[in-house]
Write a protein that holds these residues in place. Structure first.
Motif, mmCIF file in Angstrom:
data_model
loop_
_atom_site.group_PDB
_atom_site.id
_atom_site.type_symbol
_atom_site.label_atom_id
_atom_site.label_comp_id
_atom_site.label_asym_id
_atom_site.label_seq_id
_atom_site.Cartn_x
_atom_site.Cartn_y
_atom_site.Cartn_z
ATOM 1 N N ILE A 101 -1.708 -29.180 -40.543
ATOM 2 C CA ILE A 101 -2.318 -27.955 -40.234
ATOM 3 C C ILE A 101 -3.515 -28.451 -39.112
ATOM 4 N N PHE A 102 -4.390 -29.360 -39.526
ATOM 5 C CA PHE A 102 -5.544 -29.550 -38.612
ATOM 6 C C PHE A 102 -4.985 -30.039 -37.209
ATOM 7 N N TRP A 103 -3.948 -31.069 -37.297
ATOM 8 C CA TRP A 103 -3.547 -31.494 -35.963
ATOM 9 C C TRP A 103 -2.708 -30.696 -35.259
ATOM 10 N N HIS A 104 -1.827 -29.926 -35.736
ATOM 11 C CA HIS A 104 -0.861 -28.860 -34.855
ATOM 12 C C HIS A 104 -1.229 -27.434 -34.805
ATOM 13 N N HIS A 105 -2.318 -27.073 -35.578
ATOM 14 C CA HIS A 105 -2.800 -25.759 -35.553
ATOM 15 C C HIS A 105 -4.400 -25.536 -35.111
ATOM 16 N N VAL A 106 -5.084 -26.415 -35.986
ATOM 17 C CA VAL A 106 -6.575 -26.031 -35.751
ATOM 18 C C VAL A 106 -6.962 -26.538 -34.408
ATOM 19 N N LEU A 107 -6.762 -28.119 -34.160
ATOM 20 C CA LEU A 107 -7.195 -28.561 -33.193
ATOM 21 C C LEU A 107 -6.999 -28.293 -31.598
ATOM 22 N N HIS B 110 -6.790 -39.655 -50.424
ATOM 23 C CA HIS B 110 -5.276 -39.014 -50.759
ATOM 24 C C HIS B 110 -4.859 -38.634 -49.736
ATOM 25 N N SER B 111 -5.586 -37.570 -48.837
ATOM 26 C CA SER B 111 -4.986 -36.983 -47.743
ATOM 27 C C SER B 111 -4.454 -37.994 -46.696
ATOM 28 N N PHE B 112 -5.509 -39.121 -46.237
ATOM 29 C CA PHE B 112 -5.215 -39.954 -45.392
ATOM 30 C C PHE B 112 -3.864 -40.753 -45.603
ATOM 31 N N ARG B 113 -3.715 -41.011 -46.773
ATOM 32 C CA ARG B 113 -2.569 -41.850 -47.191
ATOM 33 C C ARG B 113 -1.315 -41.150 -47.172
ATOM 34 N N LEU B 114 -1.533 -39.723 -47.184
ATOM 35 C CA LEU B 114 -0.288 -38.738 -47.132
ATOM 36 C C LEU B 114 0.202 -38.867 -45.267
ATOM 37 N N VAL B 115 -0.549 -39.258 -44.536
ATOM 38 C CA VAL B 115 -0.069 -39.226 -43.292
ATOM 39 C C VAL B 115 0.959 -40.236 -42.905
ATOM 40 N N GLU B 116 1.882 -39.980 -42.301
ATOM 41 C CA GLU B 116 3.237 -40.900 -42.064
ATOM 42 C C GLU B 116 2.652 -41.384 -40.745
ATOM 43 N N TRP B 117 1.899 -42.665 -40.840
ATOM 44 C CA TRP B 117 1.565 -43.370 -39.479
ATOM 45 C C TRP B 117 2.383 -44.094 -38.853
ATOM 46 N N LYS B 118 3.708 -44.463 -39.511
ATOM 47 C CA LYS B 118 4.628 -45.081 -38.903
ATOM 48 C C LYS B 118 5.523 -44.121 -38.056
ATOM 49 N N GLN B 119 5.457 -43.026 -38.508
ATOM 50 C CA GLN B 119 6.373 -42.042 -37.469
ATOM 51 C C GLN B 119 5.636 -41.302 -36.408
ATOM 52 N N LEU B 120 4.026 -41.794 -36.468
ATOM 53 C CA LEU B 120 3.283 -40.891 -35.438
ATOM 54 C C LEU B 120 3.731 -41.729 -33.840
ATOM 55 N N ASN B 121 4.005 -41.118 -33.095
ATOM 56 C CA ASN B 121 4.092 -41.368 -31.751
ATOM 57 C C ASN B 121 2.694 -41.485 -30.901
ATOM 58 N N PRO B 122 2.364 -42.833 -30.699
ATOM 59 C CA PRO B 122 1.177 -42.761 -30.018
ATOM 60 C C PRO B 122 0.719 -42.220 -28.520
ATOM 61 N N ASN C 95 -5.995 -22.120 -49.731
ATOM 62 C CA ASN C 95 -6.886 -23.254 -50.475
ATOM 63 C C ASN C 95 -6.102 -24.438 -50.061
ATOM 64 N N LEU C 96 -6.681 -25.286 -49.091
ATOM 65 C CA LEU C 96 -6.334 -26.433 -48.556
ATOM 66 C C LEU C 96 -6.574 -27.850 -49.268
ATOM 67 N N SER C 97 -7.571 -27.466 -50.227
ATOM 68 C CA SER C 97 -8.005 -28.772 -51.157
ATOM 69 C C SER C 97 -7.054 -28.699 -52.238
ATOM 70 N N ILE C 98 -6.928 -30.239 -52.680
ATOM 71 C CA ILE C 98 -6.312 -30.627 -53.882
ATOM 72 C C ILE C 98 -7.190 -29.940 -55.173
ATOM 73 N N SER D 163 0.907 -30.114 -44.625
ATOM 74 C CA SER D 163 -0.479 -30.710 -45.225
ATOM 75 C C SER D 163 -1.392 -30.392 -44.404
ATOM 76 N N ARG D 164 -2.617 -30.942 -44.874
ATOM 77 C CA ARG D 164 -3.861 -30.457 -44.328
ATOM 78 C C ARG D 164 -4.102 -31.230 -43.010
ATOM 79 N N TRP D 165 -3.318 -32.310 -42.836
ATOM 80 C CA TRP D 165 -3.346 -33.020 -41.678
ATOM 81 C C TRP D 165 -2.633 -32.446 -40.634
#
Length: 674
Positions: A529-535, A306-318, A288-291, A525-527
């Motif tokens: 899981i998507f970025w590191h496992h699903v994609l 809400h999921s978009f705001r949970l992403v720590e954009w400053k810590q993301l390395n482009p 159950n990945l949804s809130i 988080s869902r982000w």
């Protein structure tokens, strides 16, 4: 309850068809100047559509009014006779060939598979052109009329359109059946049956064939979808006055809606009722990945935000994803098939760009070619190759080679762009489908998207693009930029529901794995899981989907070119003496509009080179697709590096501590402890 659900899906499909039928008038009369005017046009047409007395067939060439259903019924039956006959012949031959092929030696079977890959890559226009050229050659050379080449007046052509149309479903289903039977024979129950002494023929007919039938049925939807688009073109080439001819002749919202509904209804009922009979419950053990599951669109958007705001954009390395993509590209480029296919597109687009910059898109033209004496006429347009031009000229004397070179960058670049947009929008839609919608909502979306398979994609594209790309006496209704942007958007949106559901289902399969539950328990988080496992797990499937969409876009370009709808707009002349329609940008579909004339006149070079260009582009993309599959199979251990295997010497004596190197399949003679 299930029948009521089918009725609801049918009504939704009819409503979608009505929405499509209103677009041509909206684009022609209002368009971008008043986007919201479309809804008022839709409301007015709905009020008209529910009144049976308004079901009238009208054409610009005739002021009379005719019964809509009475006019369309006979050509509709004619089209269905051709379509169902072609499907029956194609599917019957595919089953017969697939069953017989399983008793062939393995080497011959591998060669057969390669041949099917080649045949599946040949566009339907090429098949129709070759068949018609063969019939004309036999007629002109030997006076032998094997089949009627085209319909004329009351003499309807049946055999040749049916046989030509049956080739596509036969090849596609033959290939699918071979793969499914091969996979089925690898299962444990087949080995058990063989150990009991049951012969291969008994296992094949009694067990394997029965088990693959449900999956085969679902594959036939895509095959029929492609066949419907091919019929739209074959009816044009063989002058068949079927349902599509009357759509184009009238081209009113009422005719478009009625004709598409007539085409949609039989296939919808057949597949929905068969689905109901074959329906089995599929329970995905998804985390159950949804809130909060909700059918309220506002709540879904709030959850996504809400999921978009949970992403720590400053810590993301482009640079991290760029480096990962670069490493992946290096892995793929090491495969020679991927490298060869990519090099083809790079060289062709680069050559086209360099030529355009150096010559300002100059095209050589020769009106009359004289012999060496300067008096005797050697040739008039269209000039055959190799003089005065290597690939000949068109009917106005323009060099085919120059036009092909200039148009390559437009055809290939925009084909790649549309395919990329289809995949990237489908990827976003798949994320929403898999991560935010519940199982019941997903089923509804799957059923609604599935209805697209019952409408010919090329015909729908023609209906939507005709008022945008056609030039009137007053000029184009839209600027060049607007025409290009609108065509890109329309050709992208047409398949977004299908690509979204397809990628969403791929994500669901990944989400059903145990490591996803572990990642969620650890606080992912869902982000994450998507970025590191699903994609990473769906990246190869996404690349393959991109290649398939590119091939489909090229085929749509070819189909629209047959009807003189060229990318960016069709340049036309008006008056007593009219020149043939021309493409503004010389893109390749603009050179394909003269197919019928070229076949009847024997001027093969008018279409041969452009068809060859399309075929080579499709083959190049097929190479990339096969290369991606090989890379993924190598990573999964299904295939190995044959060059390393050749270096293995004769086996040496080994001990119990011997281990095998996974990459080279070579004994090292040392244990891990050493």
């Amino acid at each position: 309850m299930k029948l009521l659900r089918i009725a609801v899906f049918y009504l939704l499909g009819v409503f979608a068809i009505i929405c499509i039928s209103v677009f041509p008038n909206f684009f022609a009369e209002t368009g971008l100047s008043d986007p919201f005017g479309y809804f008022s046009d839709l409301g007015e047409f709905l009020l008209t559509f529910i009144q049976p007395e308004s079901w009238i067939y009208e054409t610009s060439m005739s002021k009379g009014e005719f019964s809509l259903i009475g006019t369309l019924w006979e050509p509709f039956v004619y089209s269905l006779e051709i379509l169902f006959s072609a499907l029956f012949i194609g599917f019957s031959l595919a089953f017969a060939f697939a069953l017989a092929a399983n008793f062939l030696p393995q080497k011959i079977l591998q060669i057969l598979k390669r041949g099917l890959d080649f045949l599946e890559s040949i566009p339907d226009i090429v098949v129709a052109a070759l068949v018609q050229m063969l019939m004309l050659y036999l007629l002109n050379t030997y006076g032998l009329e094997v089949f009627r080449v085209a319909s004329y007046m009351e003499n309807k052509a049946y055999a040749l359109p049916i046989l030509t149309l049956s080739i596509l479903p036969m090849v596609s289903l033959f290939k699918i059946l071979l793969l499914m039977i091969e996979d089925e024979f690898a299962k444990d129950y087949v080995l058990f049956l063989k150990s009991k002494g049951i012969r291969k023929i008994g296992v094949l007919f009694i067990h394997v064939l029965r088990n693959i039938m449900p999956t085969t049925f679902h594959h036939t939807k895509v095959i029929i979808w492609a066949t419907l688009s091919s019929q739209f073109i074959i009816e044009r080439i063989f002058n068949v006055h079927g349902i599509s001819f009357f759509i184009l002749e009238s081209f009113t919202p009422m005719t478009i809606a009625a004709a598409l509904i007539m085409m949609f209804t039989p296939f919808f009922l057949i597949f929905q009722l068969t689905d109901l009979w074959l329906e089995k419950s599929e329970n995905y053990d998804l985390p159950n990945l949804s809130i909060r599951r909700s059918y309220n669109p506002k709540a879904i958007i709030e959850n996504m935000w809400h999921s978009f705001r949970l992403v720590e954009w400053k810590q993301l390395n482009p640079w991290k994803p760029i480096a990962a993509v670069f490493r992946t590209l290096l892995d793929y480029v090491s495969n020679w098939k991927i490298a060869a296919g990519a090099l083809f597109f790079l060289l062709l687009i680069s050559t086209s760009l360099i030529y355009s910059v150096a010559t300002d898109d100059h095209v050589d033209q020769a009106r009359i070619v004289y012999e060496a004496d300067g008096v005797t006429v050697k040739s008039t347009p269209p000039h055959p190759p190799p003089e005065p031009f290597l690939l000949g000229s068109d009917g106005q004397g323009f060099s085919m080679l120059d036009m092909l070179t200039i148009g390559a960058k437009y055809t290939l670049f925009f084909g790649l762009l549309i395919a990329f947009l289809r995949v990237i929008t489908g990827l976003f839609g798949g994320v929403v489908f898999a991560f935010w919608f519940g199982t019941k909502r997903q089923k509804w979306i799957e059923k609604m998207a599935d209805s697209i398979h019952f409408l010919p994609l090329s015909l729908v594209a023609y209906i939507l693009l005709r008022p945008i790309l056609t030039e009137l006496q007053s000029g184009f209704a839209y600027s060049l930029t607007e025409r290009i942007v609108l065509e890109i958007i329309i050709l992208t949106i047409l398949v977004v529901p299908l690509t979204s559901v397809l990628l969403g289902n791929e994500m669901k399969r990944v989400l059903s794995n145990e490591f996803i539950k572990s990642a969620q328990v650890l606080g992912g988080s869902r982000w994450h899981i998507f970025w590191h496992h699903v994609l990473p797990h769906i990246s190869a499937r996404t690349t393959i989907l991109f290649g398939q969409q590119f091939i489909q876009v090229l085929i749509i370009f070819m189909h629209l070119g047959i009807f003189s709808l060229f990318f960016g707009g069709t340049d036309q002349t008006f008056g007593l003496v009219q020149d043939p329609p021309r493409s503004i940008s010389y893109e390749w579909s603009g050179l394909i509009g003269s197919t019928t004339h070229a076949l009847s006149s024997g001027n093969y070079w008018l279409i041969a080179w452009v068809l060859l260009g399309f075929m080579l582009s499709i083959f190049a993309m097929q190479f990339i697709i096969y290369g991606v599959k090989e890379v993924q199979q190598t990573k999964a251990g299904v295939i190995y590096n044959s060059r390393k295997l050749k270096r293995i010497k004769a086996p040496q004596k080994t001990t119990s501590d011997d281990t095998m190197d996974r990459q080279s399949f070579r004994f090292t003679g040392k244990s891990e402890a050493d």
